[in-house]
Design an enzyme around this catalytic site. Structure first.
Site, short mmCIF file in Angstrom:
data_model
loop_
_atom_site.label_atom_id
_atom_site.label_comp_id
_atom_site.label_asym_id
_atom_site.label_seq_id
_atom_site.Cartn_x
_atom_site.Cartn_y
_atom_site.Cartn_z
N HIS A 53 6.85 71.52 -31.52
CA HIS A 53 6.68 72.06 -30.17
C HIS A 53 6.06 73.45 -30.18
O HIS A 53 6.09 74.15 -29.17
CB HIS A 53 8.02 72.10 -29.44
CG HIS A 53 7.90 71.90 -27.97
ND1 HIS A 53 7.91 72.93 -27.06
CD2 HIS A 53 7.75 70.78 -27.23
CE1 HIS A 53 7.79 72.46 -25.85
NE2 HIS A 53 7.69 71.16 -25.91
N ASP A 59 15.49 75.15 -22.04
CA ASP A 59 15.27 74.25 -20.91
C ASP A 59 14.93 72.83 -21.37
O ASP A 59 15.15 71.87 -20.64
CB ASP A 59 14.14 74.78 -20.02
CG ASP A 59 14.58 76.01 -19.23
OD1 ASP A 59 15.78 76.16 -18.97
OD2 ASP A 59 13.71 76.83 -18.88
N GLU A 94 18.11 80.88 -13.03
CA GLU A 94 16.68 80.98 -13.34
C GLU A 94 15.92 81.15 -12.02
O GLU A 94 16.51 81.38 -10.96
CB GLU A 94 16.18 79.75 -14.11
CG GLU A 94 16.58 79.74 -15.57
CD GLU A 94 15.77 78.78 -16.41
OE1 GLU A 94 14.74 78.25 -15.91
OE2 GLU A 94 16.13 78.55 -17.58
#
Length: 544
Positions: A124, A185, A296
């Site tokens: 990632h 997340d 958030e």
């Protein structure tokens, strides 16, 4: 007489060691990359040369897993989908000894080799950080031993392989009524990958990033040594590796702190048209003793139909007023919060949420609420991934830009960036939320602004392949450069998160006063600069 002679001998030995150290430092890490502004020029695609005699020697090594020289294309890919650096080989380890042996073998070759090593988790990374051009990539997801080991008691924790995915840890720990405290997340990432960066999400204001919730690590250094480290044992390596961008060793095992897990989540969104009110409310919430469990926010740019899109997952508090709300092309700011609860707390959770919301200054008609399971909330991004994959829009270039903006600079930043540079469309979510690092551990390698309160601002853009318009890769990169040019103003004190630089001078500026410690740790734990070449901080020594 004896003391005088001993002192003389000691001075001679010390002088000799000093000269030897200076000599070694001059050749182990290329000085051009420690002390100059030499750029790392990286073509988009590299292909490996034919296997050499050295590779043939590596092929004769025995492993519990296996070393592959064929079909290594996947190791030249990552989520950013911009750099494709072909390795010479990929190690699929089945034991920590496999990793130790390959590193020690290459280390023992010394300066006669330029081979580098990169640990790749779920791939990632955004700009080739998990790749190793003509080197060896270690597929950490192959390393699944030992199996997860749960330790109960006053301070419960789980011992896991660094190649384990956080989503799997969530499911297994929930079977025992427990869960890790801090998350990212997106949960389909490996433990070693996020601990090498930080692991920041909406729980970080309370628990700190994931690197603050680790009790112990097993690390294989750039010398091939297996080392157990913690706050009490080998503490320098422990702090170095956490947030260390893979520069000092490969994390192979971690002990992750756990806490009692909730069952359900009240998930809430509300809009603001005034940036000052938005940030004031966010800062109020992260500083309050009684507050939400997740805080958030994100920026909404030219998204007039947003509230209608929310209705598939959220219910408006006032459906009539919500249907009449229009954004009129304004830039809006969304507060996103969540309150966790157990079955015993279900009777009063609605009143608890109402009390927390009562002092906030959001636009009343835009309050949307949802109730979901804890797993569904934490794994929410994966739902979007599945939809994008179905449309062929997941494996596209992702020129993401992640910034840490001090509280004192956030309004100037918003005025210039949201009011000028990014004012039509963002081509992806733009996250913005504050954290307070005064409760964080401060000895890790993570670089943050000097102020305790700072904002994570993330431009999570996706580029449309072959597009030459504003949604194309070049246009988004140009926009990112404009943002970075603005952020370079010294008085702003902005730092990159998941940083990427092309010169040593830029890395020096990024680390600031931490640079000397960072570079000396590199010399101590990876003296040949073999590890994590994709970060482009240090270059592997040239043969001589």
């Amino acid at each position: 007489m004896f003391i005088s002679q001993s002192h003389t001998i000691f001075r001679q030995k010390a002088t000799g060691l000093t000269l030897l150290l200076v000599f070694l430092l001059g050749f182990t890490i290329n000085r051009d990359y420690l002390c100059s502004d030499h750029p790392f020029t990286t073509p988009t695609i590299y292909h490996s040369s034919a296997p050499s005699t050295l590779h043939s020697a590596m092929a004769k090594m025995t492993f519990d897993g296996h070393l592959s020289f064929d079909h290594v294309e996947n190791a030249a890919k990552d989520f950013g989908n911009r750099y494709h650096l072909m390795p010479s080989a990929v190690l699929h380890p089945k034991s920590v000894s496999d990793i130790s042996n390959i590193i020690r073998y290459i280390f023992d070759l010394g300066l006669t080799s330029e081979l580098t090593i990169a640990a790749r988790g779920h791939g990632h990374s955004l700009q080739g950080q998990s790749q190793a051009y003509q080197g060896v990539v270690i597929d950490m997801e192959s390393l699944r031993v030992p199996e997860m080991s749960f330790h109960m008691g006053e301070h419960p924790f789980v011992e896991v392989s660094a190649g384990e995915l956080w989503i799997n840890i969530l499911h297994e720990s929930l079977k025992r009524g427990l869960a890790p405290k801090s998350w990212t997340d997106y949960l389909h990432l490996t433990v070693g990958g996020t601990l090498s960066n930080a692991g920041i999400s909406g729980q970080a204001f309370r628990h700190g990033p994931q690197i603050d919730n680790v009790y112990q690590l097993q690390v294989v250094t750039g010398r091939g040594q297996m080392v157990t480290c913690s706050e009490e044992e080998n503490t320098d390596l422990f702090h170095a590796v956490l947030g260390g961008l893979g520069q000092f060793g490969i994390i192979t095992k971690a002990s992750i702190a756990l806490e009692p897990a909730p069952r359900m989540v009240k998930w809430i969104r509300a809009l603001y048209s005034d940036f000052s009110m938005f940030t004031n409310d966010q800062e109020h919430l992260i500083s309050s003793a009684n507050t939400f469990d997740y805080i958030e926010g994100f920026v909404i740019i030219n998204r007039t139909g947003l509230l209608n899109n929310w209705r598939s997952s959220f219910n408006p508090k006032d459906p009539v007023q919500a249907s009449q709300f229009t954004s009129e092309g304004r830039i809006l700011f969304c507060l996103e919060v969540a309150k966790y609860f157990t079955a015993e707390e279900a009777d009063h959770i609605d009143q608890d949420v109402d009390n927390l919301l009562s002092g906030l200054n959001y636009v009343g008609s835009t309050l949307f609420l949802s109730e979901v399971t804890y797993v569904d909330f934490l794994d929410r991004v994966h739902v979007s991934e599945i939809k994008l994959r179905e449309k062929g829009l997941w494996e596209v270039p992702h020129p993401w830009l992640n910034l840490l903006v001090p509280r004192s600079s956030i309004h100037e930043f918003a005025q210039e960036v949201f009011g000028n540079i990014v004012k039509e469309t963002s081509h992806g979510p733009v996250l913005i939320y504050p954290v307070d690092k005064s409760r964080w551990k401060n000895r890790t390698s993570l670089v943050t602004p000097k102020e305790d309160v700072f904002y994570l601002v993330a431009f999570l853009s996706s580029a449309i392949p072959s597009s030459t318009g504003k949604d194309g890769l070049e246009s988004i990169l140009t926009r990112n450069d404009r943002i970075l040019d603005f952020c370079a103003r010294p008085h702003l004190g902005i730092k990159q998160y998941l940083p990427h630089y092309s010169t040593t001078e830029e890395w020096r500026a990024h680390f600031g006063t931490q640079w000397d410690v960072f570079s000396m740790r590199k010399l101590s734990y990876d003296p040949l600069a073999m590890l994590a070449p994709g970060q482009r901080i240090f270059r592997r020594s040239h043969a001589f």
